[in-house]
Design an enzyme around this catalytic site. Structure first.
Site, PDB file in Angstrom:
ATOM      1  N   HIS A  62       4.667  24.606  99.703  1.00 22.86           N
ATOM      2  CA  HIS A  62       3.879  25.336 100.613  1.00 22.86           C
ATOM      3  C   HIS A  62       4.272  25.720 101.857  1.00 22.86           C
ATOM      4  CE1 HIS A  62       0.739  22.726  97.849  1.00 22.86           C
ATOM      5  NE2 HIS A  62       0.553  23.977  97.822  1.00 22.86           N
ATOM      6  N   ASP A  86      -5.595  24.189  94.903  1.00 23.57           N
ATOM      7  CA  ASP A  86      -5.320  22.981  95.809  1.00 23.57           C
ATOM      8  C   ASP A  86      -5.491  23.056  97.217  1.00 23.57           C
ATOM      9  OD1 ASP A  86      -2.453  23.357  96.690  1.00 23.57           O
ATOM     10  OD2 ASP A  86      -2.285  23.772  94.309  1.00 23.57           O
ATOM     11  N   ASP A 137     -10.942  35.840  88.188  1.00 21.65           N
ATOM     12  CA  ASP A 137      -9.503  36.019  87.341  1.00 21.65           C
ATOM     13  C   ASP A 137      -8.585  37.112  88.456  1.00 21.65           C
ATOM     14  OD1 ASP A 137      -7.239  36.757  86.241  1.00 21.65           O
ATOM     15  OD2 ASP A 137      -8.182  37.192  84.132  1.00 21.65           O
ATOM     16  N   ASP A 155       0.413  31.903  94.054  1.00 21.23           N
ATOM     17  CA  ASP A 155       0.610  30.591  94.016  1.00 21.23           C
ATOM     18  C   ASP A 155       0.149  30.080  92.772  1.00 21.23           C
ATOM     19  OD1 ASP A 155       0.848  27.952  94.471  1.00 21.23           O
ATOM     20  OD2 ASP A 155      -0.593  27.561  96.105  1.00 21.23           O
ATOM     21  N   SER A 156       0.661  30.377  91.504  1.00 25.60           N
ATOM     22  CA  SER A 156       0.099  30.228  90.113  1.00 25.60           C
ATOM     23  C   SER A 156       0.712  29.048  89.496  1.00 25.60           C
ATOM     24  CB  SER A 156       0.706  31.467  89.649  1.00 25.60           C
ATOM     25  OG  SER A 156       1.920  31.612  89.282  1.00 25.60           O
ATOM     26  N   THR A 157       0.283  28.715  88.231  1.00 23.51           N
ATOM     27  CA  THR A 157       1.066  27.841  87.329  1.00 23.51           C
ATOM     28  C   THR A 157       2.022  28.452  86.619  1.00 23.51           C
ATOM     29  OG1 THR A 157      -0.828  28.504  85.702  1.00 23.51           O
ATOM     30  CG2 THR A 157      -1.539  26.474  86.870  1.00 23.51           C
ATOM     31  N   PRO A 162      -3.743  29.708  81.703  1.00 22.76           N
ATOM     32  CA  PRO A 162      -4.329  30.455  82.604  1.00 22.76           C
ATOM     33  C   PRO A 162      -3.566  31.617  83.574  1.00 22.76           C
ATOM     34  CG  PRO A 162      -5.143  28.408  82.645  1.00 22.76           C
ATOM     35  CD  PRO A 162      -4.080  28.326  81.558  1.00 22.76           C
TER      36      PRO A 162
HETATM   37  N1  AG3 Z   1       2.197  25.950  91.172  1.00 26.10           N
HETATM   38  C1  AG3 Z   1       3.870  25.961  90.649  1.00 26.10           C
HETATM   39  C2  AG3 Z   1       3.916  24.768  89.731  1.00 26.10           C
HETATM   40  C3  AG3 Z   1       5.012  25.035  88.843  1.00 26.10           C
HETATM   41  C4  AG3 Z   1       5.534  23.710  88.146  1.00 26.10           C
HETATM   42  N2  AG3 Z   1       5.767  23.824  87.020  1.00 26.10           N
HETATM   43  C5  AG3 Z   1       5.945  22.807  86.311  1.00 26.10           C
HETATM   44  N3  AG3 Z   1       5.920  21.502  86.783  1.00 26.10           N
HETATM   45  N4  AG3 Z   1       6.135  22.761  85.026  1.00 26.10           N
HETATM   46  C6  AG3 Z   1       2.178  24.726  92.132  1.00 26.10           C
HETATM   47  C7  AG3 Z   1       0.663  25.157  92.894  1.00 26.10           C
HETATM   48  C8  AG3 Z   1       0.867  24.455  94.226  1.00 26.10           C
HETATM   49  N5  AG3 Z   1      -0.149  24.910  95.014  1.00 26.10           N
END
Ligand code: AG3
Length: 287
Positions: A62, A86, A137, A155-157, A162
């Site tokens: 972060h 989060d 979205d 700040d994505s997955t 999604p």
């Molecule tokens: N977002 C990115 C996390 C990527 C981790 N990938 C994994 N564990 N396969 C984090 C969100 C934090 N605000």
């Protein structure tokens, strides 16, 4: 009986953390949300089986996704944050007095609600007056914005499920349009060590490069992410992250940090050869 959380980093590599207690396990409209309490990393947020953050090392991610762009342009006032349910990115942004307005667009309301309940360490600034939360979205949200933001943080997955739309050409093109003429786009950029992540990272990088005149990558050591080595993208219409770095200004803010400092700012853009080699395989590379 011992309880362990395990993420498969590849089909042949597993990463496990010993768990004290499984606090939340819920299937939302969008994804499986788990929150766990561990012995060594504190509380942990997991989405669709992928570890998003732990209380022990979340500050690295972060701080790096926020302090780097903020210290390149101290006039950043309007910020759009995509994902980030989060709250960790918002917490860091709210430490900067120059930031006047933050739009946060998170697709999954349940992530925010559950994090508020179980992860006060990261959600502590979500009620700051400057923060406006939209449960939408992100891909659709940016379509409607033009010349509005000084900074966009994605700040994505990972680019599966999604978060997939947040790695597309359409999305990056709309981010370009939503930014002012000196705007900056920072995104979580996966990593290069394991092939599956490297492919996703290369695709994202060449798409960003096709819109932005400045598109660089920087790194951080995040122990709980696959390979422990993670990348961020810095794309910009005008500012160069190293040449325009305003160290004096950042120091004058007197912000206590865990990982980021003025030396890290310069050093994180110095990429190891294997990362440069992967980046060089992307379209339009100039390394
Ligand atoms: N977002 C990115 C996390 C990527 C981790 N990938 C994994 N564990 N396969 C984090 C969100 C934090 N605000």
């Amino acid at each position: 009986m011992e309880l362990w959380f395990t993420e498969n980093h590849t089909s042949g590599v597993k990463f496990s953390i010993k768990i004290k207690e499984h606090l939340v396990s819920e299937q939302s409209e969008f994804q499986k949300i788990d929150i766990l309490d561990s012995y060594d990393f504190g509380r942990i947020l997991v989405l669709d089986g992928c570890l998003m953050l732990t209380e022990k090392d979340e500050k690295i991610y972060h701080e790096m996704i926020t302090h780097v762009p903020l210290s390149v342009n101290p006039n950043i006032k309007r910020v759009l944050v995509i994902g980030a349910g989060d709250g960790g990115t918002i917490r860091e942004l709210c430490r900067f007095k120059n930031v006047e307005h933050i739009d946060m667009v998170e697709i999954d309301r349940r992530v925010v609600e559950l994090c508020r309940e179980y992860l006060p360490q990261t959600t502590c600034s979500l009620d700051d007056k400057r923060v406006h939360i939209y449960y939408e979205d992100g891909l659709k949200f940016v379509r409607g914005a033009e010349n509005e933001y000084d900074l966009i943080i994605v700040d994505s997955t990972d680019p599966f499920g999604p978060g997939e739309g947040l790695f597309t050409k359409e999305f990056y093109g709309n981010c370009y349009k939503a930014l002012k003429s000196d705007g900056i786009l920072v995104n979580q950029h996966e990593s290069t060590f394991y092939d599956e992540y490297a492919q996703a990272m290369k695709r994202a990088h060449s798409r960003i490069k096709s819109f932005f005149p400045i598109a660089l990558v920087y790194q951080a050591h995040i122990p709980t992410y696959p390979s422990g080595h993670w990348l961020f993208g810095f794309a910009s219409k005008k500012f160069h992250p190293v040449d325009d770095f305003n160290a004096e200004w950042w120091l004058s803010q007197e912000l206590k940090t865990y990982y980021y400092n003025r030396f890290v700012h310069i050093g994180c853009f110095a990429l190891p050869q294997n990362v440069r080699d992967v980046l060089r395989e992307t379209k339009g590379a100039n390394l």
